[in-house]
Design an enzyme around this catalytic site. Structure first.
Site, PDB file in Angstrom:
ATOM      1  CE  LYS A   1      -3.376   5.009  -1.765  1.00  0.00           C
ATOM      2  NZ  LYS A   1      -4.426   5.456  -2.702  1.00  0.00           N
TER       3      LYS A   1
ATOM      4  CE1 TYR B   1      -3.845   2.340   0.611  1.00  0.00           C
ATOM      5  CE2 TYR B   1      -2.341   3.390   2.161  1.00  0.00           C
ATOM      6  CZ  TYR B   1      -3.502   3.411   1.416  1.00  0.00           C
ATOM      7  OH  TYR B   1      -4.322   4.511   1.466  1.00  0.00           O
TER       8      TYR B   1
END
Length: 254
Positions: free
Chosen positions: A164, A160
């Protein structure tokens, strides 16, 4: 950045059925924009409810079911928006998914699923929306979903967090390319935002709050993100581009 006079009329918000996406869509409607709301098939009922709320505010709403990881489906979102609402001024590439797991154990399929939605999906939204905006010649606003985890990594959140970081880098590159067309490109970088999706993983050992070492008092609301998007869409925000703006209650600073 060129001096193209920008007057936003229509927007697309992906992942708009709930949480941050829903709040952004409703805020843009409050700001006077017509909005295409997008999500995947199993969110149709919730997406229709968002569209009804937009219409109750006196704005037009278009529901488009599509998977943002597929090029043809993102193209369909843009084409339908232009066909039904007349143009595209704002793209909010909000759709994203989470994922936790040790780098030592995380299956490749899990890694690739996170990157498909969070990076490929955002890239496709940026690219296809930008082509339409350049064609129109009136400038535009492109906004993506990064995270505080795109500013500083955390253990057990490698897939994750790195996705990002990628959104943040893509946003900077796109801003440099598209400025000559009067298009700004920015991202929002939330901390922990209280939504139905994240509620069950907020508390206890190994929770998201625990992993990120977030104090109890610093939990945000979707409206906090929507307010940032609302400003970035406005004509006077033309001098802000290439930024990934942290909205986390002061837990982390650039």
């Amino acid at each position: 950045m060129t001096s193209i006079k920008f007057a936003p009329q229509t927007a697309i918000v992906t992942g708009a059925a709930r949480g941050i996406g829903r709040s952004i869509a409703l805020r843009l409607a409050d700001d006077g924009l017509d909005v295409t709301v997008n999500d995947i098939e199993n969110k149709l009922e919730a997406l229709n409810a968002v569209a009804d709320e937009i219409r109750s505010k006196g704005r037009k709403a278009l529901v488009v079911i599509a998977d943002c990881t597929q090029e043809s489906e993102v193209q369909h979102i843009v084409d339908e928006t232009v066909k039904e609402l007349g143009r595209l001024d704002v793209m909010v590439a909000n759709a994203g998914i989470g994922g936790a797991g040790s780098i030592l154990k995380l299956p490749l399929a899990d890694w690739e699923k996170v990157w498909a939605v969070n990076v490929r999906g955002v890239f496709l939204c940026y690219q296809i929306a930008a082509r339409q905006m350049v064609k129109q010649g009136n400038g535009g606003r492109i906004i993506g979903a990064s995270s505080v985890l795109g500013k500083k990594g955390n253990a057990l959140l490698g897939a994750y967090s790195s996705s990002k970081f990628a959104v943040r880098g893509l946003t900077q590159c796109a801003a440099l390319e598209l400025g000559e067309h009067g298009i700004t490109v920015n991202a929002y970088a939330p901390g922990i935002i209280q939504t139905d999706l994240i509620g069950p993983v907020l508390s206890g050992p190994g929770s998201l709050r625990d992993l990120m070492k977030i104090p109890d008092a610093t939990l945000g609301q979707p409206e906090n993100i929507a307010s940032i998007v609302s400003y970035l869409v406005k004509p006077e925000a033309h001098f802000i581009t290439g930024q990934s703006i942290i909205v986390d209650g002061g837990v982390q600073f650039d």
